[in-house]
Design an enzyme around this catalytic site. Structure first.
Site, PDB file in Angstrom:
ATOM      1  N   TYR A 164      19.384 -10.823 114.815  1.00  0.00           N
ATOM      2  CA  TYR A 164      18.484 -10.067 113.918  1.00  0.00           C
ATOM      3  C   TYR A 164      19.205  -8.912 113.219  1.00  0.00           C
ATOM      4  CZ  TYR A 164      15.201 -12.782 116.611  1.00  0.00           C
ATOM      5  OH  TYR A 164      14.569 -13.832 117.221  1.00  0.00           O
ATOM      6  N   ASP A 165      18.867  -8.750 111.936  1.00  0.00           N
ATOM      7  CA  ASP A 165      19.357  -7.594 111.174  1.00  0.00           C
ATOM      8  C   ASP A 165      18.317  -6.481 111.131  1.00  0.00           C
ATOM      9  OD1 ASP A 165      21.671  -8.996 110.467  1.00  0.00           O
ATOM     10  OD2 ASP A 165      20.614  -9.959 108.766  1.00  0.00           O
TER      11      ASP A 165
END
Lengths: 294, 294
Positions: free
Chosen positions: A18-19
């Protein structure tokens, strides 16, 4: 099916996947005014890895500006425009969706967070903390300029506030009944107390009418605001929360992956119970456990 | 099918048909502290015709002794043992049906009527009017000696009271949740305000639990108390009230004839609406209209 994050491998994979991290606050980052041990360091390390962070809270008691001060006080880095609260969502809804006429007013059962956010949108309001205290049982005249009643968490809610809200909703045709959020309980003093969803219940019963809108998680208005403001890739965005019926449902409804932490209102037994139908993608004991891999 | 009493013939026949008159008070005999015009004279004439009279009120705010003073003040003759209130019913229920142990306590959301009637039955209670006012947000420890929470109409209900009641009900196994009555609204200042049934709603929502008992009309506990005390012939007894869902239903459930007066919360349109399923035997504009034949 939900996966518990425990091993260093699963923890590392999660961080890499995840960013963008959307966080509920109470029960995830802090309890009341105390950071959950280890969380501050993990949040700093997420920032150091250039993760994008937003804070999404159903707490309507405090304005965005005062929330920002709370982050400072607790020691978690936050920018004003990363903070989304149900009070902000409510003010935005009345301004942009309802388009409340400028000569109309809002009666507030709730705390200063709501009146301040309404004021920032140029919406006239009254009530709120000004109506705290003992009611002298004086008559309550109707005010035909009241076009909406907003109800949020109010730890000084009292009969006068209910009687006023009831009077406006009963007498003013088209007067909107808006709930900042539907949480039936909220955590305080290491315990649970009745939440905004409980505070609004006397009006539902006395008027025999449900709210016209319930904002806050799991309603998607705050999610839309976040995605309107930030160009997040949904497949690289995760919603982190402690509450199944608000936080996790909020993420799931938006098609996001979700992570439930057990530092708040949800126990592992509740999460894994066969009666639970809101299953997060992942769960873990505490968000601070990422310190093992960050 | 319901019959409107208007002609002198129908009015006279009604008076002759019944020996025993059960009365709701607010909206029938008085509004607040004002007798409904003409009612005092009619009540005096009923007494002069040796009719038996009982007063059956869901108002739990005042003790039986103070109700009696109110009758005196307004000028309607009443004896103490003719007065049946939901506070008396609640105290009697906890004493004789629940048989609350002497070392257990009741937490009260409500006014002095409840605490006084509990005291007369020897039941320990706390809360009520002592918890009025602004809550300093201090922690609320559990008290394991609380075995019941009683909720009635409380025009000073506040968040502290909800938080305390929630804490005891949530933490004490078997703690009873008792509502004095279920009226969703009550008349005051010529208007309607939220009633006891609305006051209790935050606990229902926050606990996701209905009350264990709802006393007061239309529950039959007060009817049983009246018929235990007085040897009334049911076929010669009529229940007079202004509210379909409490007064009229109360009479109908007991198999009594009923009379709905339009001086209270029910309008003729509501009464005659096809959506209304609670049909009184008779209705009339005001109980004072019996002055034509008495």
């Amino acid at each position: 099916m939900t996966t518990k994050l425990t091993t260093n491998d699963t923890l590392s994979s999660f961080i890499d996947k995840y960013d963008n991290f959307l966080f509920d606050c109470d029960g995830v980052l802090w309890h009341g005014d105390q950071a959950i041990p280890g969380v501050i360091e993990v949040m700093n390390k997420l920032r150091a890895k250039n993760k994008r962070i937003c804070f999404v809270t159903n707490n309507s008691t405090t304005s965005r500006v005062n929330f920002h001060k709370k982050f400072d006080r607790i020691g978690i880095e936050a920018n004003l425009d990363e903070i989304f609260s149900s009070a902000v969502a409510t003010a935005s809804y009345l301004k942009h969706i309802v388009k409340l006429p400028a000569d109309k007013k809002v009666y507030v059962i709730g705390m200063n967070g709501i009146t301040e956010e309404l004021g920032k949108e140029g919406i006239q309001s009254f009530g709120g903390e000004a109506d705290n205290g003992v009611w002298p049982n004086d008559p309550i005249p109707n005010d035909p300029s009241v076009a909406a009643v907003v109800v949020g968490l109010d730890t000084q809610v009292n009969y006068r506030k209910y009687a006023k809200a009831f009077t406006y909703l009963r007498n003013n045709p088209g007067c909107l009944f808006i709930a900042t959020n539907g949480d039936t309980t909220f955590p305080i003093h290491g315990s649970l107390f009745p939440g905004a969803g409980a505070i609004q219940a006397p009006l539902v019963t006395a008027l025999n009418r449900q709210p016209d809108a319930v904002l806050g998680k799991p309603a998607q208005n705050m999610m839309e605001a976040i995605f309107a403001q930030y160009d997040f890739d949904k497949s690289r965005t995760v919603m982190v929360g402690d509450r199944l019926d608000t936080d996790i449902d909020f993420g799931l409804q938006a098609g996001l992956d979700t992570l439930c932490v057990l530092t708040g209102v949800t126990s592992e037994d509740q999460l894994l119970s066969t009666s639970n139908t809101t299953n997060p993608t992942y769960y873990m004991d505490s968000f601070a456990d990422f310190s093992k891999v960050l």
